[in-house]
Scaffold this active site. Structure first.
Site, mmCIF file in Angstrom:
data_model
loop_
_atom_site.group_PDB
_atom_site.id
_atom_site.type_symbol
_atom_site.label_atom_id
_atom_site.label_comp_id
_atom_site.label_asym_id
_atom_site.label_seq_id
_atom_site.Cartn_x
_atom_site.Cartn_y
_atom_site.Cartn_z
ATOM 1 C CD GLN A 18 -21.550 -16.507 0.710
ATOM 2 O OE1 GLN A 18 -20.962 -16.915 0.019
ATOM 3 N NE2 GLN A 18 -22.185 -17.476 1.543
ATOM 4 C CG HIS A 110 -23.378 -11.211 -0.868
ATOM 5 N ND1 HIS A 110 -23.474 -11.392 -2.074
ATOM 6 C CD2 HIS A 110 -23.785 -12.040 -0.635
ATOM 7 C CE1 HIS A 110 -23.698 -12.640 -2.441
ATOM 8 N NE2 HIS A 110 -24.446 -13.163 -1.233
ATOM 9 C CG ASN A 153 -26.673 -11.042 -2.357
ATOM 10 O OD1 ASN A 153 -26.743 -12.079 -3.719
ATOM 11 N ND2 ASN A 153 -27.034 -11.940 -1.198
ATOM 12 C CD GLU A 154 -30.725 -14.520 -1.300
ATOM 13 O OE1 GLU A 154 -30.505 -15.091 -2.282
ATOM 14 O OE2 GLU A 154 -29.939 -14.472 -0.203
#
Length: 333
Positions: A18, A110, A153-154
């Site tokens: 990101q 991630h 992550n997630e």
């Protein structure tokens, strides 16, 4: 309680793809270039070079923690070939965070993965667990002094991404849907498909493999982070609620029972009906991505995670609201 204890972590979080920019060896970079209409990350925020400035902004804002990731695609650009320069780069980031009084909370994966990993089949292949274990073994030496490490992550969103990719390849889905921003169509947020539980179980095995490496080689508390959607339903649909919770969330929370902590990531709530998740209706109070403004979602999510994990300590690793109006925050008071 009117004051927070000194040990309380109050921070901000980013994901490498990101913010770093030019993550050209990752599967997400490839996906951006090949998917019509998908926004290109490009230079992003150039945090790869400006991380010290970013950390200074956090410190000056009064925060004492920074959750950031190390990028697998940079560290292992080819199978089994690890970049010492990139490992040194992320070690410098860890040391800079500590120098500025920020507790680093490190995420090892991630969403994005090396392009070669995706070309092998990504998380859909049995060999993915061994691939991830080897990567974590390479990263472990730079984690000296790090107190908190999130392996993945997630994973429930990651499993959903893999499920969506499967559907697109088989022709069962015609277009890409982001699992995190979703997008609003005609004022209604679309409902995403449930993640394939078999993919979820493979991710759980990868998490356990990584956790074993980290517990053997570091002093860090180890866990992973789960996207919590604060599900609820009317009494008549409680059985469907349990089914949807398991496949979308509880499978991953249950995998955290032996962890040092579980990361809770909550933004809004989601109602379950007879057919599963009910699309959010248009409303002036909805966020920019069509979800209800629900400051209480994080409390609901924390209590549910505590219950399902049977008491695994909770770290709130993400929480927020999609808005361009800062005055909205005043309503949380």
């Amino acid at each position: 309680m009117t004051t927070l204890p000194v040990s309380f972590l109050w921070g901000a979080a980013t994901a490498p793809h990101q913010v770093e920019g030019n993550n050209v060896n990752s599967d997400w970079w490839t996906r951006e270039l090949s998917t019509p209409g998908m926004e290109l990350s490009g230079d992003a925020l150039d945090s790869y070079h400006r991380y010290a400035e970013d950390m200074r902004l956090l410190h000056n804002a009064g925060l004492n923690a920074y959750r950031f990731g190390v990028e697998w695609a940079r560290i292992e650009p080819a199978p089994g070939q690890y970049s010492l320069a990139e490992l040194a780069h992320y070690r410098r980031m860890i040391e800079e965070a500590m120098r500025q009084g920020l507790t680093p909370v490190i995420t090892l994966q991630h969403f994005s993965t090396p392009r070669w990993f995706a070309e092998e089949g990504g998380w859909l292949t049995e060999g993915s667990v061994d691939r991830f274990r080897a990567y974590v073994e390479a990263v472990a030496p730079i984690l000296d002094g790090v107190k908190w490490v999130c392996t993945i992550n997630e994973p429930n969103m990651l499993a959903m991404i893999a499920t969506l990719m499967q559907a697109m390849e088989s022709g069962d889905a015609s277009s890409w849907q982001s699992p995190t921003t979703d997008g609003v169509e005609g004022g209604v947020q679309p409902v995403l498909p449930a993640p394939d539980p078999e993919i979820g179980r493979r991710l759980a095995r990868a998490h356990v493999a990584a956790r074993d490496v980290l517990k053997r080689t570091t002093d860090a508390a180890v866990g992973w982070t789960v996207a919590n959607q604060a599900f609820y339903a009317e009494h008549a649909f409680e059985e469907r609620l349990r089914e949807e919770r398991f496949v979308r969330e509880d499978l991953y929370l249950e995998a955290s029972k032996d962890d040092d902590f579980v990361g809770v990531q909550a933004y809004s709530t989601q109602e379950i009906g007879v057919d599963g998740p009910i699309p959010h209706s248009p409303h002036p109070e909805n966020t920019m991505i069509g979800t209800p403004f629900r400051p209480d979602a994080v409390g609901i999510a924390v209590r549910h995670a505590w219950q399902v994990t049977e008491g695994t300590p909770v770290l709130v690793t993400e929480n927020g609201i999609a808005t361009d109006d800062d005055d909205v925050y005043a309503r949380c008071a």
